[in-house]
Design an enzyme around this catalytic site. Structure first.
Site, PDB file in Angstrom:
ATOM      1  N   ASP A  32      51.099  40.242  56.688  1.00 56.67           N
ATOM      2  CA  ASP A  32      52.204  39.832  55.818  1.00 56.67           C
ATOM      3  C   ASP A  32      51.724  39.916  54.350  1.00 56.67           C
ATOM      4  O   ASP A  32      50.719  39.280  53.999  1.00 56.67           O
ATOM      5  CB  ASP A  32      52.590  38.380  56.179  1.00 56.67           C
ATOM      6  N   GLU A  84      25.708  43.214  39.948  1.00 57.79           N
ATOM      7  CA  GLU A  84      25.180  43.219  41.304  1.00 57.79           C
ATOM      8  C   GLU A  84      25.472  44.585  41.930  1.00 57.79           C
ATOM      9  O   GLU A  84      25.454  44.732  43.144  1.00 57.79           O
ATOM     10  CB  GLU A  84      25.787  42.079  42.119  1.00 57.79           C
ATOM     11  N   CYS A 116      27.435  37.167  41.009  1.00 51.07           N
ATOM     12  CA  CYS A 116      28.421  37.099  39.916  1.00 51.07           C
ATOM     13  C   CYS A 116      27.945  36.252  38.736  1.00 51.07           C
ATOM     14  O   CYS A 116      28.652  36.117  37.738  1.00 51.07           O
ATOM     15  CB  CYS A 116      29.747  36.557  40.437  1.00 51.07           C
ATOM     16  N   SER A 206      31.256  30.717  51.931  1.00 50.55           N
ATOM     17  CA  SER A 206      31.121  31.036  50.503  1.00 50.55           C
ATOM     18  C   SER A 206      32.034  30.138  49.659  1.00 50.55           C
ATOM     19  O   SER A 206      31.672  29.739  48.553  1.00 50.55           O
ATOM     20  CB  SER A 206      31.409  32.519  50.238  1.00 50.55           C
ATOM     21  N   HIS A 238      34.961  31.263  37.590  1.00 53.87           N
ATOM     22  CA  HIS A 238      34.711  32.544  38.247  1.00 53.87           C
ATOM     23  C   HIS A 238      35.882  32.755  39.221  1.00 53.87           C
ATOM     24  O   HIS A 238      36.249  31.842  39.964  1.00 53.87           O
ATOM     25  CB  HIS A 238      33.377  32.510  38.991  1.00 53.87           C
ATOM     26  N   LYS A 247      41.908  26.359  43.859  1.00 56.10           N
ATOM     27  CA  LYS A 247      41.157  25.457  44.744  1.00 56.10           C
ATOM     28  C   LYS A 247      40.094  24.702  43.939  1.00 56.10           C
ATOM     29  O   LYS A 247      39.855  23.518  44.152  1.00 56.10           O
ATOM     30  CB  LYS A 247      40.456  26.260  45.843  1.00 56.10           C
ATOM     31  N   ASN A 285      38.669  41.236  41.927  1.00 58.61           N
ATOM     32  CA  ASN A 285      37.355  40.655  41.626  1.00 58.61           C
ATOM     33  C   ASN A 285      36.488  41.686  40.918  1.00 58.61           C
ATOM     34  O   ASN A 285      36.317  42.795  41.409  1.00 58.61           O
ATOM     35  CB  ASN A 285      36.683  40.206  42.933  1.00 58.61           C
TER      36      ASN A 285
HETATM   37  N1  CAA Z   1      51.878  33.669  53.403  1.00 59.48           N
HETATM   38  C1  CAA Z   1      51.264  32.873  52.502  1.00 59.48           C
HETATM   39  N2  CAA Z   1      49.948  32.450  52.644  1.00 59.48           N
HETATM   40  C2  CAA Z   1      49.290  32.889  53.720  1.00 59.48           C
HETATM   41  C3  CAA Z   1      49.883  33.728  54.694  1.00 59.48           C
HETATM   42  C4  CAA Z   1      51.240  34.116  54.503  1.00 59.48           C
HETATM   43  N3  CAA Z   1      51.861  34.902  55.351  1.00 59.48           N
HETATM   44  N4  CAA Z   1      48.960  33.968  55.651  1.00 59.48           N
HETATM   45  C5  CAA Z   1      47.826  33.321  55.291  1.00 59.48           C
HETATM   46  N5  CAA Z   1      48.027  32.664  54.134  1.00 59.48           N
HETATM   47  C6  CAA Z   1      47.075  31.865  53.365  1.00 59.48           C
HETATM   48  C7  CAA Z   1      46.195  30.954  54.227  1.00 59.48           C
HETATM   49  O1  CAA Z   1      46.856  29.760  54.574  1.00 59.48           O
HETATM   50  C8  CAA Z   1      45.014  30.753  53.285  1.00 59.48           C
HETATM   51  O2  CAA Z   1      45.363  29.817  52.290  1.00 59.48           O
HETATM   52  P1  CAA Z   1      44.415  28.514  52.023  1.00 59.48           P
HETATM   53  O3  CAA Z   1      43.048  29.040  51.756  1.00 59.48           O
HETATM   54  O4  CAA Z   1      45.043  27.874  50.840  1.00 59.48           O
HETATM   55  O5  CAA Z   1      44.469  27.720  53.271  1.00 59.48           O
HETATM   56  C9  CAA Z   1      44.899  32.089  52.576  1.00 59.48           C
HETATM   57  O6  CAA Z   1      46.148  32.750  52.769  1.00 59.48           O
HETATM   58  C10 CAA Z   1      43.791  32.968  53.120  1.00 59.48           C
HETATM   59  O7  CAA Z   1      43.976  33.064  54.492  1.00 59.48           O
HETATM   60  P2  CAA Z   1      42.733  32.965  55.477  1.00 59.48           P
HETATM   61  O8  CAA Z   1      41.935  31.732  55.180  1.00 59.48           O
HETATM   62  O9  CAA Z   1      43.198  33.193  56.870  1.00 59.48           O
HETATM   63  O10 CAA Z   1      41.949  34.249  54.938  1.00 59.48           O
HETATM   64  P3  CAA Z   1      40.828  35.124  55.546  1.00 59.48           P
HETATM   65  O11 CAA Z   1      40.099  34.476  56.648  1.00 59.48           O
HETATM   66  O12 CAA Z   1      41.461  36.417  55.873  1.00 59.48           O
HETATM   67  O13 CAA Z   1      39.819  35.305  54.304  1.00 59.48           O
HETATM   68  C11 CAA Z   1      38.545  34.850  52.380  1.00 59.48           C
HETATM   69  C12 CAA Z   1      39.902  34.679  53.057  1.00 59.48           C
HETATM   70  C13 CAA Z   1      37.477  34.073  53.147  1.00 59.48           C
HETATM   71  C14 CAA Z   1      38.621  34.318  50.962  1.00 59.48           C
HETATM   72  C15 CAA Z   1      38.188  36.382  52.359  1.00 59.48           C
HETATM   73  O14 CAA Z   1      39.104  37.058  51.565  1.00 59.48           O
HETATM   74  C16 CAA Z   1      36.796  36.683  51.872  1.00 59.48           C
HETATM   75  O15 CAA Z   1      35.836  36.645  52.654  1.00 59.48           O
HETATM   76  N6  CAA Z   1      36.652  37.007  50.560  1.00 59.48           N
HETATM   77  C17 CAA Z   1      35.373  37.384  49.973  1.00 59.48           C
HETATM   78  C18 CAA Z   1      34.488  36.180  49.734  1.00 59.48           C
HETATM   79  C19 CAA Z   1      34.930  35.357  48.546  1.00 59.48           C
HETATM   80  O16 CAA Z   1      35.671  35.784  47.698  1.00 59.48           O
HETATM   81  N7  CAA Z   1      34.414  34.097  48.464  1.00 59.48           N
HETATM   82  C20 CAA Z   1      34.728  33.241  47.352  1.00 59.48           C
HETATM   83  C21 CAA Z   1      33.597  32.288  47.050  1.00 59.48           C
HETATM   84  S1  CAA Z   1      32.062  33.210  46.795  1.00 59.48           S
HETATM   85  C22 CAA Z   1      32.234  33.892  45.231  1.00 59.48           C
HETATM   86  O17 CAA Z   1      33.021  33.443  44.443  1.00 59.48           O
HETATM   87  C23 CAA Z   1      31.383  35.058  44.870  1.00 59.48           C
HETATM   88  C24 CAA Z   1      32.205  36.297  44.890  1.00 59.48           C
HETATM   89  O18 CAA Z   1      32.740  36.722  43.871  1.00 59.48           O
HETATM   90  C25 CAA Z   1      32.347  36.991  46.152  1.00 59.48           C
END
Ligand code: CAA
Length: 405
Positions: A32, A84, A116, A206, A238, A247, A285
């Site tokens: 979605d 990085e 980062c 993370s 960041h 968040k 990002n």
């Molecule tokens: N409509 C609206 N919202 C929806 C939805 C829909 N149809 N379906 C899902 N969502 C929402 C979920 O409820 C969730 O929201 P919340 O976090 O507020 O609960 C959000 O969308 C994400 O959904 P999931 O948790 O299911 O997502 P995911 O498991 O697919 O992965 C993630 C999310 C972990 C961030 C992933 O994108 C990821 O691994 N990203 C890379 C790592 C990252 O960015 N980490 C951040 C901290 S580390 C850092 O900052 C260093 C860096 O730059 C990497």
């Protein structure tokens, strides 16, 4: 330490010419679109074509910085690239940029790496260095964020560079150099082994590491300065994906609202943080430059004048290392409005299809030749490939001496 004011004197952004709409990626991944648009808070993602790389992006940002802000190249005595996305195990990106721009030989030139956080490490070092001399430091954050196709991280990719001049008596943002609100912890939340071109990430972990680092640095910041959320006008983070900034803000709001009454979360978030995130939503990002892309977004937001206002800035690098900085904008917004390059790059971008995005990845991974894709992006510096182990860049129209082959 001296009483001299030090901080950011000039800032310029480079954004690749192509972008993908996250809706198209969602469709291809059978997800979605609101998961990416609302759940992660993204919209578009900058895509780096195969004839550009972290070196060319850094050089583009630095060239624009020197030209638009009228910086005398001879005044630059240090170049630090926070990245990085290294292109060589020994030769830093800063060295390529130093050559491409034709900077003085009397110069310290190196990269700073901690995911980062790299650019912030460079920035804090430059603040101290500039406090005792009249020379300027060039700090560049440059990165391309790549995760595996169809992985959870894929919708949080992006690419771009932010170049900044650090100096005493800065014209843009004064940064306090007497605060040490830093935090480190050896964790495997996100990393990229040398044999991989994409990051390995423990996504949910993370997020936890990021928020723990935020709480710790914020507590240290409060203790050292006596200031809290209510004393700040803006709070930048960041931004791995825009929802993360929400968040993070919500976590600090929760802590602070136990001690004092605050305006409703959604209002104060929008005024202090949300207003700056539009650029991150467009670009995705850019790792070490993400915080500074939010800063550029704030500087270029219509109807907001940050002059003389205080800004808190949280920098996080996985692995991990983090820092909470305090800045105060200088009094003249005509000095920076319209000069970061952000609006210009975004307004000229071209949308590509999901299929083109996949082809670009294949060219980058060497599965199809570089010249298979003729994208004509109009960038100044080009990456031409590797000859006799040396990376070759086309700077034929540059005023710098030609790069040796
Ligand atoms: N409509 C609206 N919202 C929806 C939805 C829909 N149809 N379906 C899902 N969502 C929402 C979920 O409820 C969730 O929201 P919340 O976090 O507020 O609960 C959000 O969308 C994400 O959904 P999931 O948790 O299911 O997502 P995911 O498991 O697919 O992965 C993630 C999310 C972990 C961030 C992933 O994108 C990821 O691994 N990203 C890379 C790592 C990252 O960015 N980490 C951040 C901290 S580390 C850092 O900052 C260093 C860096 O730059 C990497």
């Amino acid at each position: 330490m001296t009483d001299r004011e030090v901080g950011i004197d000039a800032l310029s952004v480079y954004i690749p010419h192509f972008y993908l709409d996250l809706k198209d990626m969602a469709q291809a991944n059978g997800v979605d679109p609101d998961k990416y648009y609302v759940g992660l808070g993204g919209k578009h993602m900058a895509i780096l074509p195969p004839d550009e790389d972290p070196v060319t992006m850094a050089a583009e940002a630095a060239k624009a910085l020197v030209e638009s802000w009228n910086i005398d190249k001879k005044s630059i005595g240090m170049v630090i690239v926070g990245t990085e996305s290294s292109v060589d195990g020994a030769k830093p990106i800063a060295s390529f940029v130093h050559g491409l721009l034709g900077l003085p030989t009397e110069c310290r030139v190196f990269d700073a790496q901690h995911a980062c956080y790299g650019a912030t490490a460079g920035l804090t070092m430059a603040l101290n260095w500039c406090a005792t001399r009249d020379k300027k430091a060039l700090i560049i954050a440059t990165d391309v964020a790549r995760y595996d196709v169809r992985s959870a991280g894929e919708p949080t990719q992006g690419a771009g560079a932010v170049a900044m001049v650090i100096s005493s008596n800065p014209s843009l943002l004064k940064i306090r150099q007497d605060i040490d609100a830093a935090y480190s912890n050896h964790v495997f939340d996100f990393f990229r082994p040398l044999y991989r071109s994409t990051a390995v990430v423990d996504g949910k972990f993370s997020l936890e590491c990021y928020l723990t680092a935020l709480e710790c640095t914020y507590e240290r910041f409060k203790k050292q300065t006596g200031l809290n959320l209510s004393d700040l006008d803006f709070l930048l983070f960041h931004v791995p994906f825009p929802k993360m900034a929400y968040k993070a803000f919500a976590r600090l709001y929760e802590i602070e609202s136990k001690e004092r009454s605050l305006p409703p979360l959604s209002d104060i978030f929008e005024d202090m943080t949300g207003c700056a995130l539009w650029a991150n939503r467009e670009v995705g990002n850019i790792y070490s430059g993400s915080l500074y892309l939010a800063l550029a977004g704030l500087l270029e937001t219509p109807n907001i004048n940050p002059a003389t206002k205080k800004v808190g800035m949280f920098s996080y690098g996985s692995g991990c290392c983090a820092e909470f900085l305090l800045g105060e904008f200088k009094g003249d917004q005509t000095r920076w409005k319209g000069k970061t390059g952000l609006i210009g790059h975004l307004s000229k971008r071209v949308k590509i299809s999901y299929e083109e995005y996949i082809k670009i990845r294949e060219a980058y991974e060497g599965k199809i030749p570089l010249n298979t894709l003729s994208l004509g992006n109009g960038s100044y510096y080009k990456y031409c490939g590797i000859i006799e182990h040396k990376r070759i860049y086309d700077n034929s129209s540059s005023d710098a001496p030609p790069m040796s082959t």
